[in-house]
Enzyme design. Structure first.
Site: not given
Length: 377
Positions: A69, A177, A198, A235, A321
């Site tokens: 993402g 999400q 994924s 690749t 964090c």
């Protein structure tokens, strides 16, 4: 350890894992190789592209496979901008977007782009009137995520799309999400670009997808590359892509069933903690049921996370964090909370294997944590 952090990542689906192993063993060749083994891998790759495009209601010519993402967000924004004249140098996004969008915007600001960051209303969504009033003659793109990763708030993607079409703006949406959890009909008619990851829907890590509508004449961020029709170098991860498509198909088929499951778990949890005033749940008008964001007032979320971990529960804070301290949640800041309140956020997220007894156990543990804090104070 009871895992309640599925919004961060999911275990790989068993069928997807078996496919990953099979393709890794037998179709390992580079898809760009000219020999027959490479050709076999290329055939599998293109079949996956066709299948995933069909699930998404998108055109396969605009679908590119990536590492996840974050990379998809970065590449999508740059590809969309490259299809526009340089005079279009204003972007509208939201304050509570994923960090990969924020970091991309920071890079673009250094290149001279003007960025408008929209806050959220009390309902958790952007104000459509504020979005429309923020549009300028030089506005290029609107980038708004479909579901917020910290609170689960669902943005009105169709209404945002309508505004973008009205003003002839390009619309990108981070679907990381939401895909596999919410039905998204007519997606290719609503957005010009989107991003997927994924491992958020039980596929393997390190693979995702990016969509750029084929009608746009976008250019690759990377010059002189050949993989993925020149969209990105490296690749291609054929085993990961096969496994992702299998996981995507299953997640898409289970949306209704799993939504019922998550709604039951959510109502159970809220019922169990309702009598503890120090526990404050962040409720939104439209919300993904599998994500619950809450605060124990006057208590840093990082401390609650560590105490929950000590008791055998894996949850998360609303933001990453840093060494020795927790940064304020961007989403909480966008909702109007102070820095101190924004640091109190913790996130619980359910998965398909989460059971009611696990939710009850965590609710009891969280109540005990809140009670002990109250007695100490």
């Amino acid at each position: 350890m009871i895992y309640l952090d599925y919004a961060a990542t999911c275990p790989i689906d068993e069928d997807a894992l078996l496919a990953y192993i099979e393709i890794s063993k037998n179709y390992f060749a580079n898809t760009n190789s000219l020999h027959d083994i490479g050709g076999d891998a290329q055939h599998i790759l293109e079949n996956c592209r066709k299948q995933l495009a069909s699930i998404l209601g998108a055109q396969k010519e605009g679908l590119y496979f990536t590492s996840g993402g974050s990379e998809s967000n970065f590449l999508a924004i740059h590809a969309l901008l490259s299809s526009l004249p340089s005079s279009k140098n204003h972007i509208i996004t939201a304050m509570g977007e994923h960090s990969s969008i924020h970091s991309t915007m920071k890079i673009l600001e250094q290149k001279g782009y003007e960025i408008t960051y929209l806050p959220y209303t009390a309902t958790g969504a952007i104000d459509l009137a504020v979005l429309e009033s923020s549009i300028q003659v030089n506005t290029a793109i609107v980038s708004i995520q479909h579901v917020n990763s910290e609170t689960g708030a669902i943005q009105p993607i169709e209404e945002i799309s309508f505004i973008c079409r009205k003003y002839q703006l390009l619309f990108h949406s981070d679907l990381v999400q939401s895909f596999g959890k919410l039905p998204i009909p007519d997606l290719s008619t609503m957005v010009d670009g989107f991003s997927l990851s994924s491992h958020k829907f039980y596929g393997p890590k390190g693979v995702g997808a990016c969509y750029i509508h084929p009608r746009l004449n976008g250019k690759s961020f990377y010059p002189h590359t050949t993989h993925e029709n020149g969209f990105r170098p490296g690749t291609v991860n054929t085993p990961g892509i096969v496994a992702m498509v299998i996981a995507a198909n299953k997640a898409n088929q289970l949306i209704s069933e799993e939504s019922t499951h998550y709604n039951k778990l959510r109502q159970l949890f809220l019922e169990k903690i309702k009598n503890y005033p120090s526990l404050s749940v962040i409720e939104n008008e439209a919300q993904l049921p599998s994500i619950i964001a809450l605060r124990i007032k006057q208590t840093e979320g990082q401390w609650v996370l560590l105490e929950s971990n000590r008791r055998g529960f894996a949850i998360s804070t609303g933001s990453a964090c840093q060494v020795g301290q927790q940064a304020p949640s961007k989403t909480m800041k966008a909702l109007g909370y102070s820095d101190e309140e924004a640091k109190e956020l913790v996130r619980i997220s359910f998965g398909r294997n989460t059971s009611p007894i696990e939710v009850e156990q965590f609710a009891a543990s969280l109540q005990d944590i809140a009670k002990n804090i109250h007695q100490t104070n």
